[in-house]
Structures are given as structure tokens and as C-alpha cells.
Design an enzyme around this catalytic site. Structure first.
Site, short mmCIF file in Angstrom:
data_model
loop_
_atom_site.label_atom_id
_atom_site.label_comp_id
_atom_site.label_asym_id
_atom_site.label_seq_id
_atom_site.Cartn_x
_atom_site.Cartn_y
_atom_site.Cartn_z
N HIS A 50 0.85 -1.20 0.00
CA HIS A 50 0.00 0.00 0.00
C HIS A 50 0.88 1.25 0.00
O HIS A 50 1.23 1.79 1.04
CB HIS A 50 -0.92 -0.02 1.23
CG HIS A 50 -1.95 1.08 1.25
ND1 HIS A 50 -3.24 0.89 1.66
CD2 HIS A 50 -1.87 2.39 0.91
CE1 HIS A 50 -3.91 2.03 1.58
NE2 HIS A 50 -3.09 2.96 1.13
N THR A 105 -1.30 4.21 -8.28
CA THR A 105 -1.39 5.61 -8.68
C THR A 105 -2.72 5.88 -9.38
O THR A 105 -3.32 4.99 -9.99
CB THR A 105 -0.21 6.03 -9.58
OG1 THR A 105 -0.14 7.45 -9.62
CG2 THR A 105 -0.34 5.50 -11.00
N THR A 106 -3.17 7.12 -9.28
CA THR A 106 -4.42 7.55 -9.91
C THR A 106 -4.09 8.08 -11.31
O THR A 106 -3.30 9.03 -11.42
CB THR A 106 -5.05 8.70 -9.09
OG1 THR A 106 -4.87 8.45 -7.69
CG2 THR A 106 -6.53 8.86 -9.41
N PRO A 107 -4.65 7.49 -12.37
CA PRO A 107 -4.36 8.01 -13.71
C PRO A 107 -4.69 9.49 -13.77
O PRO A 107 -5.77 9.92 -13.35
CB PRO A 107 -5.30 7.19 -14.61
CG PRO A 107 -5.57 5.93 -13.83
CD PRO A 107 -5.55 6.33 -12.39
N GLY A 140 -8.65 8.34 -2.04
CA GLY A 140 -9.09 9.73 -2.08
C GLY A 140 -9.69 10.17 -0.76
O GLY A 140 -9.83 9.38 0.18
N GLU A 147 -11.64 4.51 6.85
CA GLU A 147 -10.44 5.30 7.10
C GLU A 147 -10.74 6.48 8.02
O GLU A 147 -9.90 6.91 8.80
CB GLU A 147 -9.97 5.81 5.73
CG GLU A 147 -8.60 6.34 5.67
CD GLU A 147 -8.28 6.82 4.26
OE1 GLU A 147 -9.14 6.72 3.36
OE2 GLU A 147 -7.16 7.32 4.08
P1 IMP Z 1 -1.22 9.28 -6.76
O1 IMP Z 1 -2.46 8.44 -6.89
O2 IMP Z 1 0.01 8.59 -7.21
O3 IMP Z 1 -1.39 10.62 -7.41
O4 IMP Z 1 -0.99 9.51 -5.19
C1 IMP Z 1 -1.60 10.52 -4.45
C2 IMP Z 1 -3.09 10.27 -4.24
O5 IMP Z 1 -3.28 9.10 -3.46
C3 IMP Z 1 -3.78 11.37 -3.42
O6 IMP Z 1 -4.25 12.41 -4.22
C4 IMP Z 1 -4.93 10.64 -2.77
O7 IMP Z 1 -6.06 10.60 -3.61
C5 IMP Z 1 -4.43 9.23 -2.64
N1 IMP Z 1 -4.05 8.92 -1.24
C6 IMP Z 1 -2.82 8.95 -0.72
N2 IMP Z 1 -2.88 8.60 0.59
C7 IMP Z 1 -4.18 8.35 0.85
C8 IMP Z 1 -4.87 7.94 2.02
O8 IMP Z 1 -4.32 7.72 3.11
N3 IMP Z 1 -6.21 7.83 1.90
C9 IMP Z 1 -6.87 8.05 0.74
N4 IMP Z 1 -6.26 8.41 -0.37
C10 IMP Z 1 -4.92 8.57 -0.33
ZN ZN Z 2 -3.68 4.92 1.11
#
Ligand code: IMP
Ligand code: ZN
Length: 333
Positions: free
Chosen positions: A12, A99-101, A170, A200
Site C-alpha cells: 500500500h 497511482t491515480t491516472p 481519495g 479510514e
Molecule cells: P497518486 O495516486 O500517485 O497521485 O498519489 C496521491 C493520491 O493518493 C492522493 O491524491 C490521494 O487521492 C491518494 N491517497 C494517498 N494517501 C491516501 C490515504 O491515506 N487515503 C486516501 N487516499 C490517499
Molecule cells: Zn492509502
């Protein structure tokens, strides 16, 4: 015990949240020199030693700052490579990065190109190093139903290149997760693995939400903090894999109390396999080896129990059988 030398599995880790602020600074210096950024220096925006981000300050850090800095191919490549190198040097032997696209119109980067860029870094890394990396694509709770389906389609498109599953992440204070039913149903029917940020925050822990999320048949769930008893019983009955994040929960005040009060203590007595995880090591500053050290210290685990804990993540990886065999060999030494 040398926790760095302990072979570890990280399941994670959010890509953008795993970038160290020193790495962000290096990106910033290059952009500053070429007049490409007016953003504040990352070392001022996120001072060294500051880890007390909470759920209100954490999400804007990405949308307002980190994404504005990591906004072209060169920054994406540089930071992704640095994140991979950081996990490897911490003794991680298998990593599922998520990662989020994200599309970046200013650099003509589509979501497709974004994913290709990350996959290209991972493929090169996998050919050169012992640590093996797979990718999970995240649906953000803010997404609409069509965007969520497009995440599944991207995952299917790049499945043969190491995309193994889907995540739901998110800001837990926003969104209606019931709109994602078609997306998760498609992911499941196509055989993609599913992990979900679960209970969460108090707002995202209503009975209605949690039972609905369980209907999406996740293979693993992350955080698992504010869980009502009946839902706990169901999680234990299913023996779901749990991604538990210690420092993140303590620093962000997602739990009451401190390390020794973490719900790890409760879940470790169940039959649910646990993958100790960092979540966002760049923001919360605790490496996976440090998370193991904290667990050993605050829950009184000895070498044997720590090794067992590390190994308990093998069966809940989204890796194929060959990789699981490799991990069993490495982690049984
Ligand atoms: P990315 O998906 O690589 O851009 O990583 C950052 C994104 O992961 C953030 O914008 C959040 O949407 C998500 N994220 C990171 N940590 C958490 C968490 O603890 N809870 C929920 N979403 C998270
Ligand atoms: Zn997370």
C-alpha cells in the site's frame, strides 16, 4: 534486529505520496533554473521533519502542490525512479505501487501517456533489480462513474505490462461510493484484483458504506480503522488481507492515541493476513523498515514474529504464483 535487511513486501504505497521532499526539491531546482515554476521550494512547503499532515491538509497537498510540480514527463520519470530506488534501498523485495491516472493537458499528457510513463519506469526497473514491482490503478472517490470505468479499462489495457489491480482511494470526506458499483463489478468479472480504502475516517465508516464496499468483493482492504463489530466479523470470516499503516494513522490523527493504541493490536489476533504498509512515506516520513521497527517496539514482537508478519503479506499480494514462490524462497531464509 536489522529491519532494513529484513526482506519486506510493500502493498500500500501511493506513488505521488511516496516521493521524498528532497526528491521534489531536486525537481523544483531544475524547473526553477529554467524558469518553469513559480511554486515555493518543496523544502519550505514541506519542511524536513514536518509530518503532522491531517485529513484536511493532506489532500490539498497533492491537488495544489505536488501535482503542480510533477507535471511533465521528465518530472514523472525522475520521481517514479527515485521512489522505486528508495523502496529497494529500504529492503523491499516486492512492491505494489498504486497511482491515480492523471491527465496533464499543459504537457499534453493523457491518462494513457501517464500510465505508459510509469509502466516504462517500472519495466526498466524490473529488468535491472531484485525488487519486483507491479502497478495498481486507483479510482479517486471524487471520480464520477464513467471515470471509474475508464480506470478499469486502462488497467485491462495495461494488464499484460504489470497492472494487477484496482484501488479506491481519495478524501474519505467526499464522494458517494455507491456509484462505483459498475466499475468494481467490471473489474471483478475481468479478474482484476481489488483493494479498497476502508473505514479510514468516521465519515466514510457508515454501515451503509462499509457493507456496500464489501459487496464489491475486495481482495484486500486498507486502513480498516472505524469498523463496527458486525463488519469486523464479516472481514474476519472472509479472512481479508489487511493493509495497515501505522505512522500515517498516528501522524494524521486518524486514530486516538499513539503507536501502541493502533488497531494492529486487535487485528493481529485474527486470522486476517496483514501487510504492514507505508501509505505515503514521502509525506509521513516513515520507511517500511521503520514501520516494522515501530511494530516490534510497541507490540513487543520478537524476531520470529516480525519475520512471520513480513511473510504474511506473500499470500495477499496480487502477484502471480511464480513471484509468490520467489518471495517464499527469499523470505524463508
Ligand atoms: P497518486 O495516486 O500517485 O497521485 O498519489 C496521491 C493520491 O493518493 C492522493 O491524491 C490521494 O487521492 C491518494 N491517497 C494517498 N494517501 C491516501 C490515504 O491515506 N487515503 C486516501 N487516499 C490517499
Ligand atoms: Zn492509502
Amino acid at each position: 534486529m536489522d529491519f532494513k535487511a529484513l526482506p519486506k513486501i510493500e502493498l500500500h504505497a501511493h506513488l505521488s505520496g511516496s516521493i521524498r521532499r528532497e526528491t521534489l526539491h531536486e525537481v523544483w531546482v531544475r524547473k526553477k533554473e529554467s524558469g518553469e515554476t513559480s511554486l515555493e521550494d518543496p523544502l519550505i512547503e514541506m519542511p524536513v521533519g514536518k509530518f503532522d499532515y491531517n485529513l484536511e491538509t493532506f489532500f490539498p497537498l497533492f491537488s495544489k502542490y505536488i501535482y503542480a510540480l510533477c507535471n511533465d514527463i521528465s518530472a514523472l520519470t525522475y520521481t517514479t525512479n527515485a521512489v522505486l530506488a528508495d523502496f529497494q534501498s529500504d529492503g523491499v523485495v516486492y512492491l505494489e505501487l498504486r497511482t491515480t491516472p492523471r491527465e496533464i493537458p499543459s504537457a499534453k499528457i493523457t491518462k494513457d501517456i501517464y500510465i505508459q510513463t510509469i509502466i516504462s519506469c517500472i519495466s526498466t526497473f524490473n529488468t535491472l533489480h531484485n525488487m519486483k514491482v507491479n502497478l495498481i490503478l486507483s479510482i479517486d472517490r471524487r471520480n464520477d462513474a464513467a471515470t471509474a470505468i475508464s480506470v478499469i479499462d486502462l488497467a485491462l489495457k495495461y494488464r499484460s505490462q504489470g497492472v494487477v489491480g484496482i484501488d479506491l482511494c481519495g478524501d474519505p470526506a467526499v464522494g458517494d461510493i455507491s456509484i462505483f458499483q459498475p466499475a468494481f463489478s467490471k473489474a471483478k468479472s475481468e479478474g482484476l484484483k481489488i483493494t479498497i480504502h476502508f473505514a479510514e475516517a468516521v465519515q466514510s465508516s457508515t454501515d451503509k458504506e462499509l457493507w456496500r464496499l464489501l459487496e464489491y468483493c475486495p481482495d484486500r482492504i486498507g486502513h480498516v480503522i472505524h469498523v463496527p463489530d458486525k463488519v469486523k466479523e464479516e472481514i474476519v470470516r472472509r479472512k481479508l488481507g489487511l493493509e495497515l499503516c501505522l505512522s500515517c494513522n498516528v501522524h494524521a490523527k486518524m486514530i486516538t492515541g499513539t503507536y501502541g493504541d493502533h488497531h494492529f493490536g486487535w487485528w493481529k489476533e485474527t486470522e486476517c493476513p496483514i501487510a504492514l504498509s507505508t501509505d505515503d512515506v514521502g509525506v509521513f516520513g516513515s520507511t517500511l523498515s521503520n514501520e516494522y521497527a515501530l511494530i516490534a517496539e510497541h507490540f513487543g514482537l520478537g524476531r520470529k514474529e516480525i519475520c512471520e508478519l513480513a511473510r504474511s503479506a506473500i499470500d495477499i499480494t496480487f502477484a502471480d504464483e511464480e513471484e509468490k514462490r520467489r518471495l517464499r524462497e527469499i523470505m524463508w531464509v
